[in-house]
Design an enzyme around this catalytic site. Structure first.
Site, short mmCIF file in Angstrom:
data_model
loop_
_atom_site.label_atom_id
_atom_site.label_comp_id
_atom_site.label_asym_id
_atom_site.label_seq_id
_atom_site.Cartn_x
_atom_site.Cartn_y
_atom_site.Cartn_z
N SER A 166 0.82 -1.21 0.00
CA SER A 166 0.00 0.00 0.00
C SER A 166 0.84 1.26 0.00
CB SER A 166 -0.90 0.00 1.24
OG SER A 166 -1.59 1.23 1.32
N GLY A 167 0.25 2.33 -0.53
CA GLY A 167 0.85 3.65 -0.43
C GLY A 167 0.60 4.27 0.93
N ASP A 168 -0.25 3.63 1.74
CA ASP A 168 -0.52 4.16 3.08
C ASP A 168 -0.37 3.01 4.08
OD1 ASP A 168 -1.49 5.81 5.23
OD2 ASP A 168 -2.46 7.08 3.74
N ASP A 169 -0.93 3.16 5.27
CA ASP A 169 -0.74 2.12 6.29
C ASP A 169 -1.33 0.78 5.83
OD1 ASP A 169 0.30 4.11 8.04
OD2 ASP A 169 -1.75 4.68 8.56
N SER A 199 5.03 -1.10 2.70
CA SER A 199 4.43 0.25 2.78
C SER A 199 5.56 1.29 2.89
CB SER A 199 3.51 0.32 3.99
OG SER A 199 3.06 1.63 4.19
#
Ligand SMILES: *[C@@H]1O[C@H](CO)[C@@H](O)[C@H](O)[C@H]1NC(C)=O
Ligand SMILES: *[C@@H]1O[C@H](CO)[C@@H](O)[C@H](O)[C@H]1NC(C)=O
Ligand SMILES: *[C@@H]1O[C@H](CO)[C@@H](O)[C@H](O)[C@H]1NC(C)=O
Ligand SMILES: *[C@@H]1O[C@H](CO)[C@@H](O)[C@H](O)[C@H]1NC(C)=O
Ligand SMILES: *[C@@H]1O[C@H](CO)[C@@H](O)[C@H](O)[C@H]1NC(C)=O
Ligand SMILES: *[C@@H]1O[C@H](CO)[C@@H](O)[C@H](O)[C@H]1NC(C)=O
Length: 475
Positions: A254-257, A288
């Protein structure tokens, strides 16, 4: 002449006969694939239906929004008669948002792909969550692709079938500030009890992937969640004001958590006051690069307590289990237990942030300080690390009861000089290399940080083996 004609019609007859036969064979083959299979679920269902029985067309182009609605509206009636399952067969099923019902299973076949519509008009506007006050991106919210509220006993599963959010248009619109409402999530379940989400691949969500909020008894298992690492807010799984949650065997890029545990935002979350509690996360693999493997917060105003995480693998991630909070949040993060983490190429192994900004509006309470206590990490091995720890408590509001034991961190070729940067924290360490900061001194005697021995209630829930058998209509 007549002879000629009849030959022609005879040929036509044979051809159409063959066509009919071929299509029958094809249909039978589809049915045969689906003839019978087993899957594990919290509850099995007495009634079954295929999406194609309600006008579903799996060509990747036709809209199935109506087919899903018609199917689920029909299957709703069986909630009091053994429940129903809706099978999404092999094919590509384009759809807008649709709503689930109680005592219901959505089964996505391994060769089925649900494609999320890219049209805003296919996602109803829904009000903000009470514990957030407003949407996360904008004022209100678009409904998620798969949405459910006030349900009992709902299962979304498959033999690793796919839900593709086709998020690119949403990411672009978000970056260009063209959206007034918060982007849709792929799956959001509100106010529900007994929720299972398992064995699916989720791709390219417009925003968060899986968001159970105000739910209890939630099992999330065997999920593969993939998003490009450079797109905004594609958090993997966000348990939010939920109790009794188990997340197991997930692989998330993911680009986030990868996982973000939440419980509401500033004054809205404090007032709503529903914590996330009694939760276990195990066998998670996360990539991540710009966010956390597991974030606790930043929205944690209803409190987060009794969270256990074990057997976690992280690759190329910004931080491990990160606490994110700030003045204005109120609430607490307490009784957190982490063990057996293996990490490679990390910016931070340990990270706590006490000055996380991002407020819903300017009415947040400057006196609402969060309480962070009893945070335990043990059996951590990390390599190629830039900073071992950055632990920032809040001035006048120390983060206390931090315990870190049995940790081996090998540094990158160009490590930072100050490996443990600690402010406003209090606790103890044991068997930690490189050596910790003065605020977390080595214990006098041998010490192993706590990881509870008892099981959470959700760990005792056994899944049943459910069998789908095609109806007698065919063959
Ligand atoms: C789903 O239910 C919510 C809440 O009841 C409603 O606002 C929304 O319009 C429904 N969505 C669809 C696609 O019918
Ligand atoms: C859903 O449950 C919540 C919390 O119990 C309640 O406030 C809300 O009115 C319910 N909504 C519906 C549509 O029943
Ligand atoms: C599920 O599908 C994804 C994407 O194709 C794949 O990477 C993953 O290994 C599959 N998982 C299982 C358990 O088969
Ligand atoms: C998920 O798939 C795996 C491998 O196919 C299977 O062993 C497991 O029982 C499934 N679990 C659920 C909850 O669907
Ligand atoms: C180690 O980490 C650096 C970033 O700090 C990265 O560029 C490099 O590729 C990593 N090396 C290995 C062997 O993974
Ligand atoms: C250590 O942390 C403090 C507080 O967050 C920060 O201001 C400082 O720049 C950090 N020091 C180094 C050397 O990274």
């Amino acid at each position: 002449m007549g002879f000629h004609l009849s030959t022609k019609s005879h040929v036509l007859g044979v051809v159409s006969g063959i066509l009919v036969l071929l299509s029958l064979v094809a249909e039978c083959r589809a049915e045969r694939i689906l003839k019978s299979f087993d899957y594990p679920a919290i509850n099995c269902r007495k009634h079954s239906a295929l999406l194609t029985e309600f006008g579903g067309i799996g060509d990747g182009k036709s809209s199935n929004t109506k087919a899903f609605k018609t199917a689920i509206d029909h299957l709703k009636q069986f909630a009091t008669d053994g429940g129903a399952e809706l099978i999404v067969p092999p094919g590509k099923w384009l759809t807008g948002s649709f709503n689930l019902t109680s005592r219901f299973t959505l089964y996505i076949h391994k060769d089925a792909v649900i494609l999320g519509s890219q049209e805003e008009s296919d996602y109803p506007h829904i009000p903000p969550l009470p514990s957030y006050g407003k949407g996360r991106d904008g004022a209100g919210r678009f409904s998620s692709l798969i949405f459910g509220t006030n349900l009992t006993d709902v299962v979304i599963t498959g033999g690793n079938g796919t839900i593709n959010g086709q998020g690119r248009v949403w990411w672009d619109k978000f970056k260009q500030k063209k959206l007034v409402d918060t982007r849709p999530y792929l799956i959001e379940i509100l106010f529900s009890n007994q929720v299972q989400i398992s064995n699916l691949t989720l791709i390219d969500s417009p925003s968060w992937n899986v968001h159970p909020v105000y739910c209890s008894n939630v099992i999330i298992q065997g999920m593969t969640i993939l998003a490009p690492v450079d797109v905004p807010n594609t958090d993997g799984i966000n348990p939010d004001s939920c109790a009794n949650v188990k997340i197991e065997d997930c692989y998330i890029v993911s680009g986030d958590d990868c996982i973000a545990v939440k419980s509401g935002w500033d004054q809205y979350g404090i007032k709503y006051g529903v914590p996330t509690r009694d939760m276990v996360i195990r066998r998670l693999t996360c990539i991540s690069p710009d966010s956390a493997v597991i974030a606790l917060g930043s929205e944690m105003s209803g409190g987060i307590k009794n969270v256990r995480a074990e057997d976690i693998t992280a690759i190329n991630s910004q931080s491990g289990v990160r606490i994110k909070t700030g003045v204005g949040r109120g609430g607490y993060v307490k009784d957190i237990y982490v063990r057996k983490m293996t990490m490679k190429t990390m910016k931070y192994v340990f990270w706590m942030t006490g000055d996380y900004g991002s407020h819903p509006d300017d009415k947040w309470d400057r006196k609402a300080i969060p309480k962070i206590e009893n945070i335990n990490y043990r059996e951590v091995v990390a390599e190629n690390v830039t900073y071992s720890a950055r632990l920032d408590g809040i001035s006048g509001d120390k983060f206390t009861g931090i315990c870190i034991s049995d940790v081996t961190i090998r540094l990158t070729q160009k490590p930072k000089e100050l490996q443990w940067n600690c402010t406003n924290v209090e606790g103890v360490t044991s068997q930690v290399t490189p050596q910790s900061c003065d605020l977390l001194p080595p214990s006098k005697g041998p010490l192993q940080c706590t990881f509870p021995e008892n099981q959470l209630p959700i760990e005792g829930v056994k899944l049943k083996t459910c069998s789908y058998t095609a109806s007698k209509k065919m063959m």
